[in-house]
Structures are given as structure tokens and as C-alpha cells.
Design a protein around this motif. Structure first.
Motif, PDB file in Angstrom:
ATOM      1  N   GLY A   1      -0.039  -7.891  -4.312  1.00  0.00           N
ATOM      2  CA  GLY A   1      -1.333  -7.334  -3.912  1.00  0.00           C
ATOM      3  C   GLY A   1      -1.453  -5.938  -4.488  1.00  0.00           C
ATOM      4  O   GLY A   1      -1.876  -5.731  -5.621  1.00  0.00           O
ATOM      5  N   ASN A   2      -0.991  -4.951  -3.692  1.00  0.00           N
ATOM      6  CA  ASN A   2      -0.955  -3.572  -4.173  1.00  0.00           C
ATOM      7  C   ASN A   2       0.318  -3.327  -4.978  1.00  0.00           C
ATOM      8  O   ASN A   2       0.550  -2.235  -5.473  1.00  0.00           O
ATOM      9  N   LEU A   3       1.171  -4.327  -5.051  1.00  0.00           N
ATOM     10  CA  LEU A   3       2.380  -4.362  -5.889  1.00  0.00           C
ATOM     11  C   LEU A   3       3.481  -3.409  -5.429  1.00  0.00           C
ATOM     12  O   LEU A   3       4.332  -3.001  -6.223  1.00  0.00           O
ATOM     13  N   GLY A   4       3.490  -3.099  -4.141  1.00  0.00           N
ATOM     14  CA  GLY A   4       4.548  -2.260  -3.595  1.00  0.00           C
ATOM     15  C   GLY A   4       5.875  -3.002  -3.515  1.00  0.00           C
ATOM     16  O   GLY A   4       6.915  -2.491  -3.943  1.00  0.00           O
ATOM     17  N   ASN A   5       5.849  -4.209  -2.964  1.00  0.00           N
ATOM     18  CA  ASN A   5       7.097  -4.969  -2.829  1.00  0.00           C
ATOM     19  C   ASN A   5       7.747  -5.210  -4.185  1.00  0.00           C
ATOM     20  O   ASN A   5       8.938  -4.960  -4.366  1.00  0.00           O
TER      21      ASN A   5
ATOM     22  N   ASN B   1      -2.172  -5.322   7.313  1.00  0.00           N
ATOM     23  CA  ASN B   1      -0.775  -5.231   7.744  1.00  0.00           C
ATOM     24  C   ASN B   1      -0.227  -3.807   7.703  1.00  0.00           C
ATOM     25  O   ASN B   1       0.518  -3.400   8.598  1.00  0.00           O
ATOM     26  N   THR B   2      -0.595  -3.060   6.678  1.00  0.00           N
ATOM     27  CA  THR B   2      -0.155  -1.662   6.647  1.00  0.00           C
ATOM     28  C   THR B   2      -0.728  -0.920   7.848  1.00  0.00           C
ATOM     29  O   THR B   2      -0.024  -0.129   8.506  1.00  0.00           O
TER      30      THR B   2
ATOM     31  N   SER C   1      -6.025  -0.309   4.223  1.00  0.00           N
ATOM     32  CA  SER C   1      -5.244  -1.521   4.453  1.00  0.00           C
ATOM     33  C   SER C   1      -6.072  -2.786   4.433  1.00  0.00           C
ATOM     34  O   SER C   1      -7.244  -2.788   4.810  1.00  0.00           O
ATOM     35  N   THR C   2      -5.407  -3.876   4.010  1.00  0.00           N
ATOM     36  CA  THR C   2      -5.968  -5.209   4.230  1.00  0.00           C
ATOM     37  C   THR C   2      -5.485  -5.738   5.584  1.00  0.00           C
ATOM     38  O   THR C   2      -5.668  -6.903   5.878  1.00  0.00           O
TER      39      THR C   2
ATOM     40  N   LYS D   1       5.791  -4.812   6.169  1.00  0.00           N
ATOM     41  CA  LYS D   1       5.420  -3.397   6.031  1.00  0.00           C
ATOM     42  C   LYS D   1       6.326  -2.464   6.820  1.00  0.00           C
ATOM     43  O   LYS D   1       6.500  -1.297   6.450  1.00  0.00           O
TER      44      LYS D   1
ATOM     45  N   THR E   1       5.793 -12.822   3.614  1.00  0.00           N
ATOM     46  CA  THR E   1       5.552 -11.416   3.936  1.00  0.00           C
ATOM     47  C   THR E   1       4.967 -11.167   5.326  1.00  0.00           C
ATOM     48  O   THR E   1       5.149 -10.092   5.882  1.00  0.00           O
TER      49      THR E   1
HETATM   50  N1  F0G Z   1       1.615 -10.177   1.825  1.00  0.00           N
HETATM   51  C1  F0G Z   1       1.090  -9.593   2.904  1.00  0.00           C
HETATM   52  C2  F0G Z   1       1.127 -10.338   4.196  1.00  0.00           C
HETATM   53  C3  F0G Z   1       0.501  -8.312   2.795  1.00  0.00           C
HETATM   54  O1  F0G Z   1      -0.022  -7.736   3.868  1.00  0.00           O
HETATM   55  C4  F0G Z   1       0.474  -7.666   1.543  1.00  0.00           C
HETATM   56  C5  F0G Z   1      -0.144  -6.362   1.379  1.00  0.00           C
HETATM   57  C6  F0G Z   1       1.049  -8.333   0.463  1.00  0.00           C
HETATM   58  C7  F0G Z   1       1.617  -9.569   0.633  1.00  0.00           C
HETATM   59  C8  F0G Z   1       1.070  -7.706  -0.876  1.00  0.00           C
HETATM   60  O2  F0G Z   1       2.114  -6.805  -0.944  1.00  0.00           O
HETATM   61  O3  F0G Z   1       0.930  -4.807  -1.744  1.00  0.00           O
HETATM   62  O4  F0G Z   1       3.392  -4.967  -1.812  1.00  0.00           O
HETATM   63  O5  F0G Z   1       1.990  -6.326  -3.360  1.00  0.00           O
HETATM   64  N2  F0G Z   1      -0.817  -5.791   2.247  1.00  0.00           N
HETATM   65  C9  F0G Z   1      -1.318  -4.423   2.147  1.00  0.00           C
HETATM   66  C10 F0G Z   1      -1.927  -4.002   3.453  1.00  0.00           C
HETATM   67  C11 F0G Z   1      -2.146  -4.164   0.996  1.00  0.00           C
HETATM   68  O6  F0G Z   1      -2.802  -3.133   3.467  1.00  0.00           O
HETATM   69  O7  F0G Z   1      -1.529  -4.496   4.496  1.00  0.00           O
HETATM   70  P1  F0G Z   1       2.110  -5.640  -2.052  1.00  0.00           P
END
Ligand code: F0G
Length: 477
Positions: free
Chosen positions: A266-270, A164-165, A161-162, A138, A421
Motif C-alpha cells: 500500500g504505502n510500502l512501509g512493510n 489501521n495506522t 490512514s486507511t 501496525k 496484515t
Molecule cells: N495491509 C493492511 C491491513 C494495511 O492496513 C496496510 C496499510 C497494508 C496492508 C499496506 O501496508 O503501507 O506497509 O504497504 N495501511 C495503512 C494505514 C496505509 O493507514 O492503515 P504498507
């Protein structure tokens, strides 16, 4: 392809003249200045990109410039694993950049995990984003969003956030002192390592009585009704920073694109950022081939997998079937289906970057898969035994690569990069439980996630405080 022969002489134009925000749906295409803050397109509600007038910008002739910067890292902009690629995200004047030394991460060849996936030696590389200052990828995005927040003079910022954000936002706010951070988390929904970060870094922490999807809905509304600046990956400047993960992967491979990038979704940002990074590099003539991107959901949070593989949803040149998406969510609500996975970081059923992820799939000839939690935890243990370790969501990439190998989608000799990640220490509960619980306890604690077996458990051995007993154990090694 854009021609880059006539690079501007002398001082480059100001970022405000050569960068803007634009609606990603071609049929709308509404444009906004850099200084504007919009969650979505004010005209049609679609997602926004940051776009550049590359022809007026000093794009380097080749990628070697970035190697040189790495050697002279006393300049904070060159030290940053994001801003040393600044010509590829040129939306900020250097004095507005806010960096905390993010992106000092590693790409490592990992043959032990290659064997587990079913790849030949030297074909698998793991990109360890857990090595960032807050322990997850993040930070790559947060430096982008904080830089834009600095440009627009934001004093307060928020995210759902879950875990990490929120950790990353809290850390950037604490270190920089630029603004006050408010984080929205689902009550009981984030791993302890992450919660401890938000609290210790001093963010105001709202534990919403709901899950991430609820918190995400609320934070968008709060930011619209107040002057809080939104730091989720809905923010296009976050995604500009996350493009740098791909620049570093390419750099680690001597600028030779791999065949596959495998990333948890997850939220599909990456996945959104990666597609944009590759499309731009290709368009600028800096790479000759675009890797395929595989996005991996957990089976317990598989909206993208269902929409793409079962409902046939596509980007379709920007003409996304919105009615199909609405119908999908309506049915999800009618069934009261909530995301549920031990990979709590990706426990998300309403990914805000859905559109952009579809665009990535189209641009990269990508694929989507969902993997069960048991496979995620097994893959995580293999990463731990052969590498730097990772949190459960990260290991979805390895479990997904293994599935794609089994299905013959990825070939045994293809070059694959799995993105890890988040750091192992983010979620000690999942790790210690996997390795130490007996079968009954495993079912009791993790059974709801479909985890019945821990195939690669490394069990701790209880032993009496007695030298003979200890020696008996040692002799059996
Ligand atoms: N891996 C980790 C460790 C994450 O924290 C997240 C997303 C993802 C993968 C998914 O990434 O959203 O870009 O598809 N975490 C967000 C959070 C939602 O709030 O920390 P993504």
C-alpha cells in the motif's frame, strides 16, 4: 560484511553515539542525529533510514538469544515481539521504550491454503499480524515511532490512514497517555471496524473530504507547520519496528530463511522494512541467504506494479529516475485517476515509501504483481476457511502468491510465507457481503471493484422458526 568479533566490553555505548538518521540516496547521504525530527532529508527531500554503527554495538553471535528471551517474558521488553530483538534496532535506551505488548503473533503452516495457491503441503506459512493489540501489523511500527516520540518529548502526534495506522496510533496514545493523537482519514474511505477503534480509543478524528492520498498530503503539511509528530511509515522509526515481523517469521522457521516473503503493498512501509531487515541480518552475518520479497498491489491501486513492470523503474543503486516518477504522477492527475479497491487498506496511489520499496526489490531480487479484487476476496475466503481469517488487503498476499505460482515464478516446492496484515473483523462489510449477497446484490455493491462472482461464498441459510423446517435443512448437510 561487517566484522563482529570485537564486541564492546562492559556497558554498551549510548544509542545516540551509535545510531543516527541518514538520507537513503547515496549521492546525498546527509546524516541527522536521533533527536532530530524530519519527515524527509532536509537537504534533498529523499527518505530517511535509521542506521547503526554495528561495529561498536553488542550484536549477538547468533540468533538463539532471541529464543531464550521468549521463555522469560516477564520483562516488558522481552515480552514485546519487537523489543526482544532490540539489538537489531538499537536506537533507544531501554527506559525510553514504549511498548503495549505488540508482536505476539503466529506463523502457522496452512496446508489448505497451500493447496489453493498450488504449493506442496508444508510449503506455505501464514504470518498472522492480525493478532496484534490493535488487530494489525501496525503495532510493530507504532512501538518504534512512539519510542522515538518519547525520546524527543512529543506531546501531539498525527497520521493519515486507511484505518489501521489510525487505530494503532489511537490505541498507543490511549494506553500510554504519552501524547494526544489526531488521525486524518478519507471520508467514507475506511472500514467500520477501524473507524470504531479510532473513535473508541479517543483519538481526535478528522474525516477529510478526500481519499488517503489527500489525507497523507495534508498531514505532512500540518506536521511541518505545527509541532505534531508524524506517525506514518514515512517515519523511519516506524519501519525499524516493522523489521521485527521478519525476525519473528525467521524465528518461526527455526532461523532458516524461506524462499519467498509475499506481502501486500500500500504505502510500502512493510516491504521497505522487510528489505532493510534482511539486508542488515545478512550484513551482520546472522543469515546466509536473503528471501525474495514479492509485493502485491490491488489492481485498483497499482502504482508500484505500473512503475516497476511497465515503466521499468528501479532503485539502481540509489539513482532513481525521479523524472519518470513525476511524469507518472502528472499523467495520473491529468487522467484524474484515483485509487479504488475493495481492499481499502491499500487504496493508495502515491506510496510514500516508493524509494525504499525499490531498494527492497533490488536487495532481495524481488517482484511486484497486481491482483484483481475478485481474486483478493476469493483468497480471503480460503484463508478464512483454513485459518484465522484476515481483512481483504491482507489476502492480496495469498492471491499474489497464487498468481506467481500460475506464472511459474514461485515453484511448487518452494517455501513461501504470506503476511496477513490485518484481522478479519476489521472489515465485516466485505466479508458478510461476499458470503451472503446474491449475484445481483454482489454486482450492485461490489461491481465497481470488478467483483462479479463469489466463488467460495459460504451462504447463510434462511429458515423458518419451525423444527420441521430446521430438521429438513440439517438432514441435507
Ligand atoms: N495491509 C493492511 C491491513 C494495511 O492496513 C496496510 C496499510 C497494508 C496492508 C499496506 O501496508 O503501507 O506497509 O504497504 N495501511 C495503512 C494505514 C496505509 O493507514 O492503515 P504498507
Amino acid at each position: 560484511m561487517i566484522r563482529l568479533s570485537s564486541l564492546s566490553q562492559g556497558r554498551p555505548p549510548a544509542a545516540s553515539e551509535t545510531a543516527h538518521q541518514q538520507c537513503i540516496r547515496p549521492a546525498c547521504g546527509a546524516a541527522y542525529e536521533l533527536k532530530n525530527v524530519h519527515q524527509r532529508c532536509a537537504k534533498c527531500g529523499a527518505l530517511l533510514d535509521v542506521l547503526y554503527d554495528w561495529e561498536r554495538l553488542p550484536v549477538p553471535d547468533g540468533l538463539a538469544l532471541f529464543d531464550e528471551r521468549r521463555a522469560s517474558s516477564r520483562d516488558p521488553l522481552d515480552y514485546s515481539g519487537v523489543w526482544r530483538f532490540r539489538e537489531l534496532l538499537p536506537f533507544a535506551e531501554p527506559d525510553k521504550v514504549l511498548t503495549i505488548g505488540e508482536g505476539q503473533t503466529q506463523l502457522r503452516r496452512t496446508d489448505g491454503v497451500a493447496a489453493y495457491i498450488g504449493l506442496d503441503p508444508a510449503r506455505l506459512f501464514l504470518q498472522y499480524e492480525g493478532l496484534n493489540p490493535s488487530g494489525s501489523f501496525k503495532d510493530n511500527g507504532m512501538t518504534g515511532a512512539f519510542t522515538h516520540a518519547n525520546m524527543v518529548g512529543a506531546r501531539y502526534a498525527a497520521c493519515a490512514s486507511t484505518g489501521n495506522t489510525s487505530a494503532s496510533l489511537a490505541l498507543f496514545a490511549g494506553v500510554s497517555g504519552l501524547l494526544k493523537a489526531v488521525v486524518f482519514v478519507g471520508s467514507g474511505k475506511i472500514a467500520y471496524g477501524k473507524l470504531s477503534q479510532a473513535l473508541d480509543y479517543g483519538a481526535t478524528t478528522l474525516q477529510i473530504a478526500g481519499d488517503f492520498d489527500d489525507a497523507m498530503r495534508q498531514v505532512q503539511e500540518v506536521c511541518l507547520q505545527t509541532n505534531l509528530y508524524l506517525m506514518n511509515s514515512l517515519n523511519p522509526f516506524r519501519l525499524e519496528g516493522q523489521k521485527a515481523i521478519m525476525y519473528r517469521v525467521l524465528e518461526g522457521l527455526n532461523w532458516e530463511p524461506p524462499d519467498w516473503i509475499v506481502v501486500p503493498g500500500g504505502n510500502l512501509g512493510n516491504s521497505s522494512a522487510f528489505g532493510k531487515a534482511f539486508s542488515e541480518l545478512h550484513c551482520l552475518g546472522l543469515i546466509s541467504r536473503i528471501p525474495r520479497v514479492a509485493i502485491i498491489n490491488s489492481a485498483g491501486a497499482d502504482t508500484l506494479d505500473r512503475l516497476v513492470n511497465h515503466a521499468g523503474l528501479r532503485w539502481n543503486g540509489g539513482n532513481v529516475d525521479d523524472a519518470a516518477i513525476r511524469a507518472f504522477y502528472a499523467q495520473m492527475d491529468a487522467e484524474k485517476r484515483k485509487a479504488r479497491t475493495i481492499a481499502s487498506a491499500i487504496e493508495i496511489n502515491r506510496p510514500v515509501n516508493l524509494d525504499k520499496a525499490l531498494r527492497t526489490l533490488e536487495a532481495t531480487d524481488g517482484v511486484v504483481r497486481a491482483v484483481p479484487d475478485e481474486a483478493i476476496l476469493d483468497a480471503k475466503a480460503m484463508v478464512g476457511a483454513h485459518g484465522f481469517g484476515c481483512e481483504p488487503a491482507s489476502a492480496a498476499s495469498v492471491a499474489g502468491a497464487r498468481l506467481l505460482r500460475e506464472q511459474g515464478v514461485i515453484g511448487r516446492g518452494e517455501r513461501v510465507v504470506c503476511i496477513l496484515t490485518g484481522h478479519l473483523l476489521k472489515d465485516p462489510h466485505a466479508t458478510v457481503g461476499y458470503h451472503s449477497y446474491d449475484e445481483a446484490k454482489l454486482r450492485e455493491e461490489f461491481g465497481e471493484f470488478g467483483v462479479a462472482q463469489a466463488r467460495h461464498a459460504n451462504k447463510p441459510i434462511p429458515v423458518a422458526d419451525d423444527i420441521e423446517a430446521i430438521l429438513r435443512v440439517i438432514k441435507d448437510l
